[in-house]
Design a protein around this motif. Structure first.
Motif, PDB file in Angstrom:
ATOM      1  N   UNK A 169       0.809  -1.216   0.000  1.00 45.92           N
ATOM      2  CA  UNK A 169       0.000   0.000   0.000  1.00 45.92           C
ATOM      3  C   UNK A 169       0.847   1.273   0.000  1.00 45.92           C
ATOM      4  N   UNK A 170       2.152   1.125   0.185  1.00 47.40           N
ATOM      5  CA  UNK A 170       3.033   2.286   0.126  1.00 47.40           C
ATOM      6  C   UNK A 170       3.708   2.479  -1.217  1.00 47.40           C
ATOM      7  N   UNK A 171       3.370   1.651  -2.219  1.00 50.86           N
ATOM      8  CA  UNK A 171       3.999   1.769  -3.529  1.00 50.86           C
ATOM      9  C   UNK A 171       3.580   3.067  -4.215  1.00 50.86           C
ATOM     10  N   UNK A 172       4.495   3.614  -5.029  1.00 52.67           N
ATOM     11  CA  UNK A 172       4.211   4.858  -5.750  1.00 52.67           C
ATOM     12  C   UNK A 172       3.137   4.650  -6.806  1.00 52.67           C
ATOM     13  N   UNK A 173       3.200   3.525  -7.507  1.00 55.63           N
ATOM     14  CA  UNK A 173       2.247   3.261  -8.586  1.00 55.63           C
ATOM     15  C   UNK A 173       1.340   2.094  -8.212  1.00 55.63           C
ATOM     16  N   UNK A 174       0.056   2.302  -8.368  1.00 52.34           N
ATOM     17  CA  UNK A 174      -0.984   1.307  -8.109  1.00 52.34           C
ATOM     18  C   UNK A 174      -0.809   0.583  -6.767  1.00 52.34           C
ATOM     19  N   UNK A 175      -0.753   1.345  -5.663  1.00 50.39           N
ATOM     20  CA  UNK A 175      -0.650   0.708  -4.347  1.00 50.39           C
ATOM     21  C   UNK A 175      -1.881  -0.136  -4.037  1.00 50.39           C
ATOM     22  N   UNK A 176      -1.651  -1.294  -3.418  1.00 48.17           N
ATOM     23  CA  UNK A 176      -2.740  -2.147  -2.975  1.00 48.17           C
ATOM     24  C   UNK A 176      -3.470  -2.891  -4.065  1.00 48.17           C
ATOM     25  N   UNK A 177      -2.980  -2.832  -5.302  1.00 45.64           N
ATOM     26  CA  UNK A 177      -3.675  -3.444  -6.423  1.00 45.64           C
ATOM     27  C   UNK A 177      -3.250  -4.909  -6.575  1.00 45.64           C
ATOM     28  N   UNK A 178      -4.204  -5.751  -6.880  1.00 40.96           N
ATOM     29  CA  UNK A 178      -3.965  -7.169  -7.165  1.00 40.96           C
ATOM     30  C   UNK A 178      -3.264  -7.293  -8.513  1.00 40.96           C
ATOM     31  N   UNK A 179      -2.268  -8.212  -8.572  1.00 39.28           N
ATOM     32  CA  UNK A 179      -1.502  -8.296  -9.814  1.00 39.28           C
ATOM     33  C   UNK A 179      -0.825  -9.653  -9.954  1.00 39.28           C
ATOM     34  N   UNK A 180       0.024  -9.767 -10.973  1.00 37.50           N
ATOM     35  CA  UNK A 180       0.776 -10.996 -11.214  1.00 37.50           C
ATOM     36  C   UNK A 180       1.859 -11.163 -10.152  1.00 37.50           C
ATOM     37  N   UNK A 181       2.685 -12.187 -10.304  1.00 33.60           N
ATOM     38  CA  UNK A 181       3.617 -12.550  -9.235  1.00 33.60           C
ATOM     39  C   UNK A 181       4.604 -11.441  -8.917  1.00 33.60           C
ATOM     40  N   UNK A 182       5.288 -10.929  -9.915  1.00 35.00           N
ATOM     41  CA  UNK A 182       6.195  -9.813  -9.659  1.00 35.00           C
ATOM     42  C   UNK A 182       6.495  -9.067 -10.938  1.00 35.00           C
ATOM     43  N   UNK A 183       6.889  -7.824 -10.769  1.00 37.13           N
ATOM     44  CA  UNK A 183       7.335  -6.955 -11.858  1.00 37.13           C
ATOM     45  C   UNK A 183       8.601  -6.254 -11.384  1.00 37.13           C
ATOM     46  N   UNK A 184       9.326  -5.691 -12.309  1.00 40.19           N
ATOM     47  CA  UNK A 184      10.511  -4.954 -11.915  1.00 40.19           C
ATOM     48  C   UNK A 184      11.226  -4.374 -13.122  1.00 40.19           C
ATOM     49  N   UNK A 185      12.416  -3.841 -12.868  1.00 42.53           N
ATOM     50  CA  UNK A 185      13.203  -3.163 -13.891  1.00 42.53           C
ATOM     51  C   UNK A 185      14.621  -3.727 -13.891  1.00 42.53           C
ATOM     52  N   UNK A 186      15.093  -4.241 -15.023  1.00 42.86           N
ATOM     53  CA  UNK A 186      16.513  -4.590 -15.098  1.00 42.86           C
ATOM     54  C   UNK A 186      17.367  -3.328 -14.946  1.00 42.86           C
ATOM     55  N   UNK A 187      18.455  -3.452 -14.232  1.00 45.12           N
ATOM     56  CA  UNK A 187      19.371  -2.335 -14.138  1.00 45.12           C
ATOM     57  C   UNK A 187      20.246  -2.238 -15.371  1.00 45.12           C
ATOM     58  N   UNK A 188      20.951  -1.141 -15.543  1.00 45.13           N
ATOM     59  CA  UNK A 188      21.861  -1.008 -16.682  1.00 45.13           C
ATOM     60  C   UNK A 188      22.864  -2.157 -16.722  1.00 45.13           C
ATOM     61  N   UNK A 189      22.930  -2.851 -17.862  1.00 46.72           N
ATOM     62  CA  UNK A 189      23.861  -3.955 -18.018  1.00 46.72           C
ATOM     63  C   UNK A 189      23.429  -5.254 -17.373  1.00 46.72           C
ATOM     64  N   UNK A 190      22.247  -5.305 -16.784  1.00 49.33           N
ATOM     65  CA  UNK A 190      21.781  -6.517 -16.105  1.00 49.33           C
ATOM     66  C   UNK A 190      20.944  -7.363 -17.065  1.00 49.33           C
ATOM     67  N   UNK A 191      21.278  -8.640 -17.272  1.00 47.92           N
ATOM     68  CA  UNK A 191      20.426  -9.498 -18.095  1.00 47.92           C
ATOM     69  C   UNK A 191      19.007  -9.544 -17.528  1.00 47.92           C
ATOM     70  N   UNK A 192      18.013  -9.527 -18.400  1.00 48.92           N
ATOM     71  CA  UNK A 192      16.637  -9.418 -17.934  1.00 48.92           C
ATOM     72  C   UNK A 192      16.215 -10.645 -17.139  1.00 48.92           C
ATOM     73  N   UNK A 193      16.705 -11.841 -17.514  1.00 49.06           N
ATOM     74  CA  UNK A 193      16.335 -13.025 -16.745  1.00 49.06           C
ATOM     75  C   UNK A 193      16.927 -12.974 -15.337  1.00 49.06           C
ATOM     76  N   UNK A 194      18.135 -12.431 -15.214  1.00 50.99           N
ATOM     77  CA  UNK A 194      18.734 -12.277 -13.889  1.00 50.99           C
ATOM     78  C   UNK A 194      17.928 -11.309 -13.037  1.00 50.99           C
TER      79      UNK A 194
END
Length: 216
Positions: A67-92
């Protein structure tokens, strides 16, 4: 993309600040921005991912965003989301977030929607704007007992895929317990791959945005 197994990776940072990869319209990297300040009324297109994690019976690990998230706090969703960092493989990056948000390890990942893209606007004007490849994860061992990070995940539960799809109310944000806007669109695209998530065809890694091809 070949299946991959869990790798422990720390969050890529610059001077201790987590960053996201900014993209042009073709999905090529054009710069970086601090994750903490990238979301606003004019959010630039950036690289992200979504993961749908299943057990051997095809049940999905569903989460509710903290509920403290900046975007869509408290919303039901899939297992996880995120952002690869610069130079980070997306699967990692997917493995990193499964471990840090949910304490889940021992996962085989496969790409299913290599070019998923969306833009959504919150009621307060905050925009989410991502090229967001979607991955299917399957547990390689016993059903995990998640240990959610409360700053990221308010709650989580295992749910049969068909029930999750049925609860992806077409009224979207007008529903009593709406699914995230990206989830609403992703469910439509994922169900088009077939009714059994464990048998969805693997996506073509060559179709990933250029900035995400570090994983190939």
């Amino acid at each position: 993309m070949p299946a991959t197994t869990t790798r422990n990776r720390s969050v890529p940072t610059v001077s201790g600040v987590e960053q996201v990869v900014l993209l042009d319209e073709d999905g090529a990297a054009v710069g970086t921005a601090d994750k903490s300040g990238v979301h606003g009324p004019d959010t630039p297109l950036h690289l992200a991912f979504s993961c749908y994690l299943f057990d051997a019976d095809g049940r999905l690990l569903v989460t509710r965003r903290a509920f403290g998230k900046t975007t869509w706090p408290g919303v039901r969703t899939n297992t996880c989301c995120g952002h690869p960092g610069p130079g980070e493989p997306i699967d990692a990056a997917v493995h990193r977030r499964l471990a840090s948000e949910l304490g889940v390890h021992g996962v085989t990942l496969e790409l299913v929607l290599p070019r998923f893209r969306y833009r959504a606007v919150m009621a307060d004007g905050t925009v989410e704007h991502e090229l967001c490849p979607v991955f299917r994860g399957v547990l390689t061992g016993p059903v995990a007992v998640p240990e959610p990070d409360p700053t990221e995940v308010a709650e989580c539960w295992w749910q049969p895929w068909a029930e999750f799809v049925a609860a992806a109310d077409p009224r979207g944000d007008g529903a009593a317990d709406p699914l995230s806007p990206w989830g609403q669109v992703q469910v439509a695209e994922l169900t088009a791959l077939g009714p059994d998530p464990l048998h969805w065809p693997v996506g073509d890694a060559a179709a990933l945005p250029p900035a995400a091809r570090l994983a190939v």
